[in-house]
Each structure stands twice: as C-alpha cells, then as structure tokens.
Design a protein around this motif. Structure first.
Motif, PDB file in Angstrom:
ATOM      1  N   HIS A 117       0.636  -1.374   0.273  1.00  0.00           N
ATOM      2  CA  HIS A 117       0.134  -0.113   0.137  1.00  0.00           C
ATOM      3  C   HIS A 117       1.202   1.935   0.343  1.00  0.00           C
ATOM      4  O   HIS A 117       0.451   2.390  -0.146  1.00  0.00           O
ATOM      5  N   LEU A 118       1.579   1.150   0.970  1.00  0.00           N
ATOM      6  CA  LEU A 118       3.124   2.247   0.940  1.00  0.00           C
ATOM      7  C   LEU A 118       3.468   2.579  -0.500  1.00  0.00           C
ATOM      8  O   LEU A 118       3.683   3.835  -1.028  1.00  0.00           O
ATOM      9  N   ALA A 119       3.831   1.990  -1.350  1.00  0.00           N
ATOM     10  CA  ALA A 119       4.370   1.293  -2.434  1.00  0.00           C
ATOM     11  C   ALA A 119       3.625   2.646  -3.567  1.00  0.00           C
ATOM     12  O   ALA A 119       3.558   2.598  -4.693  1.00  0.00           O
ATOM     13  N   ILE A 120       2.235   1.925  -3.640  1.00  0.00           N
ATOM     14  CA  ILE A 120       1.357   2.446  -4.267  1.00  0.00           C
ATOM     15  C   ILE A 120       0.961   4.140  -4.429  1.00  0.00           C
ATOM     16  O   ILE A 120       1.586   5.142  -4.572  1.00  0.00           O
ATOM     17  N   LEU A 121       1.271   4.733  -3.115  1.00  0.00           N
ATOM     18  CA  LEU A 121       1.339   6.192  -2.963  1.00  0.00           C
ATOM     19  C   LEU A 121       2.148   6.826  -3.445  1.00  0.00           C
ATOM     20  O   LEU A 121       1.881   7.934  -3.914  1.00  0.00           O
ATOM     21  N   ARG A 122       3.623   5.814  -3.166  1.00  0.00           N
ATOM     22  CA  ARG A 122       4.574   6.420  -3.772  1.00  0.00           C
ATOM     23  C   ARG A 122       4.393   7.193  -5.727  1.00  0.00           C
ATOM     24  O   ARG A 122       5.543   8.108  -5.587  1.00  0.00           O
ATOM     25  N   ALA A 123       3.554   5.947  -5.656  1.00  0.00           N
ATOM     26  CA  ALA A 123       3.772   5.134  -7.352  1.00  0.00           C
ATOM     27  C   ALA A 123       2.792   6.123  -7.635  1.00  0.00           C
ATOM     28  O   ALA A 123       2.549   6.447  -9.546  1.00  0.00           O
ATOM     29  N   SER A 124       2.297   7.016  -6.826  1.00  0.00           N
ATOM     30  CA  SER A 124       0.537   8.063  -7.451  1.00  0.00           C
ATOM     31  C   SER A 124       1.304   9.194  -8.648  1.00  0.00           C
ATOM     32  O   SER A 124       0.756  10.068  -8.976  1.00  0.00           O
ATOM     33  N   GLY A 125       2.771   9.534  -7.563  1.00  0.00           N
ATOM     34  CA  GLY A 125       3.558  10.625  -8.165  1.00  0.00           C
ATOM     35  C   GLY A 125       3.159  12.340  -7.575  1.00  0.00           C
ATOM     36  O   GLY A 125       3.542  13.481  -7.724  1.00  0.00           O
ATOM     37  N   ASN A 126       2.163  11.473  -6.845  1.00  0.00           N
ATOM     38  CA  ASN A 126       1.962  13.100  -6.358  1.00  0.00           C
ATOM     39  C   ASN A 126       2.529  13.483  -4.349  1.00  0.00           C
ATOM     40  O   ASN A 126       2.099  12.182  -3.763  1.00  0.00           O
ATOM     41  N   ASP A 127       3.148  14.510  -4.347  1.00  0.00           N
ATOM     42  CA  ASP A 127       3.872  14.685  -3.074  1.00  0.00           C
ATOM     43  C   ASP A 127       3.658  14.837  -2.507  1.00  0.00           C
ATOM     44  O   ASP A 127       4.125  14.570  -0.968  1.00  0.00           O
ATOM     45  N   LEU A 128       1.922  15.096  -1.739  1.00  0.00           N
ATOM     46  CA  LEU A 128       1.419  15.663  -1.008  1.00  0.00           C
ATOM     47  C   LEU A 128       1.456  14.326  -0.068  1.00  0.00           C
ATOM     48  O   LEU A 128       1.425  14.026   1.456  1.00  0.00           O
ATOM     49  N   LEU A 129       0.910  12.890  -0.912  1.00  0.00           N
ATOM     50  CA  LEU A 129       0.672  12.130  -0.315  1.00  0.00           C
ATOM     51  C   LEU A 129       2.091  10.992  -0.053  1.00  0.00           C
ATOM     52  O   LEU A 129       1.755   9.942   1.411  1.00  0.00           O
TER      53      LEU A 129
END
Length: 244
Positions: free
Chosen positions: A165-177
């Motif tokens: 799940h954390l990898a998906i947040l990083r892959a979103s490309g949104n620096d705030l996430l």
C-alpha cells in the motif's frame, strides 16, 4: 512502603543514553495521555513527581515533555504546569501518536478511522499510480504483492501488505501523499494485524490485491480504483466482525 519499579533505566553518561531515556519517558507518558489516563484539560504531574515515578533525572523528564509538546499533546502553562491539549490539536499523523492511538482501549474506533482515511485516499492513489508509476515503482508493488502470497507467518504477510500500500502511494506521483504514507505506516500495520485471517479470508484478500496490482501494471486507472474499493469494502466487513 515499597519503592515503585522504574519504568525506564537511568543512563547518565552518554548522549545516546540520555536520548534513549527521554524517548522512553515520552513514550510512556504519551501512551498514558492517549489512552485517557490524563484526559484533555488535565494537568500532568510535575517534573519532580515524574522523576520519582520513573527513577529518571529531571532533565530527561523535561526533554520528554518537550517532545510531547512538539507532538501537540501538551501545552505549557506558567505557574500551572503541562496541560493536556484537546484531542483535535494532537498531531495524529505523527508515528508515535498513531502507535499510542492504536494501542488505546478503543481500538475498533481507531481502525474505523483508519478505514475512512483509506477510502478517501487509496482509490485515487491507485488510479494515479496506474498512469504515473515508473517501472521501478511497478516492480516494488508487484514484489510486495508476491511476497504477500508467499508469506508463511502473519508478521511476514503484514509487512508485505504494508509495503504494497505504501508503494502505491509513492507511485501516485503526488508529493503530498508520500509523507502521509510514511506517517501512517504504523496505523496500517495495526490494522492489518487485526484483520488478517486464515483460510478463505486470506485467499480472498490476496486475489483482491492481485487485481489492484494487475490493473496498475496494465495502466487501467478506473479498474484500479474499483479494485481498491472492493478491497476496502472487504476489510470493512472484517473490521465490523471484530477480532476472533
């Protein structure tokens, strides 16, 4: 009257030792605040009282209180002492505060709050990841998914689930996430330990994670969004069912 058993060991000489002592003190006091021993508005014992309770130096107690003030759990009042701040002021995205919150008696309320947060964030993060992820980020997501399926122990599965799940947040490309993902890691870990089951539940959860991974890999943002919503709906049911 018997002397109380010290909660932390006193270390005087090294800088590392002092840091360890005041961090342990902050952890113990913070946990007591979050679980309700000292409700909002109450005044904490003074430095001398904490020093006696924990068999620690006043300087260590002072540093611990400063740490808790930085997390917005406490405010200093002249001639009064340290007052517990209202809950809405607490920094609930701080790793330590989250860990204390997760260890509080009302764990189900904590898990439901985490789930609400996930419903707001994760479906859109997965949709973004499907169109923005790099090859390296996709490898990280896929590897975590495989490790979930191959896990033998609950600890291994929980670790892989959190990494997924954390990898998906990083892959979103949104620096705030990205910082949100790091800060809520402990909350996710508590959630997954609570809801991970044996047998059919594990098989169903694995298939749902594989669906998310596949849709991100195949650049299907809407399908990735739907897959995350299905996973979260499944987790909601397990949380509602309660611990076994």
């Amino acid at each position: 009257m018997a002397r109380k058993q010290p909660v932390v060991s006193r270390t005087r000489d090294s800088r590392a030792g002092k840091s360890s002592v005041h961090a342990q003190l902050a952890n113990e006091i913070g946990l007591r605040i979050v679980r309700g021993d000292y409700p909002p508005g109450s005044i904490l014992p003074n430095e001398a009282q904490w020093s006696e309770t924990f068999n620690a130096s006043r300087s260590a107690v002072r540093e611990a209180i400063k740490m808790l003030m930085a997390k917005s759990l406490l405010a200093s009042r002249p001639k009064i002492g340290s007052r517990v701040e209202p809950r809405e002021r607490w920094n609930l995205l701080d790793r330590d505060v989250l860990a204390w919150y997760a260890s509080s008696p009302d764990r189900e309320a904590f898990l439901k709050a985490v789930q609400e947060f996930r419903h707001i964030i994760e479906p859109e993060a997965a949709a973004l990841a499907a169109t923005r992820r790099t090859d390296e980020q996709m490898d990280e997501i896929s590897r975590a998914c495989r490790e979930m399926g191959a896990a033998v122990t609950l600890e291994e599965r929980t670790g892989a689930d959190t990494r997924f799940h954390l990898a998906i947040l990083r892959a979103s490309g949104n620096d705030l996430l990205v910082p949100l993902g790091v800060l809520i890691e402990s909350a996710f870990s508590h959630l997954f330990l609570y809801v991970t089951r044996e047998g059919d539940d594990l098989d169903a959860a694995q298939k749902l994670h594989e669906s998310i991974e596949r849709n991100i890999r195949l650049v299907r943002p809407e399908a990735a969004r739907r897959a995350v919503r299905k996973l979260l709906a499944n987790t909601d049911k397990v949380v509602e069912r309660g611990p076994e």
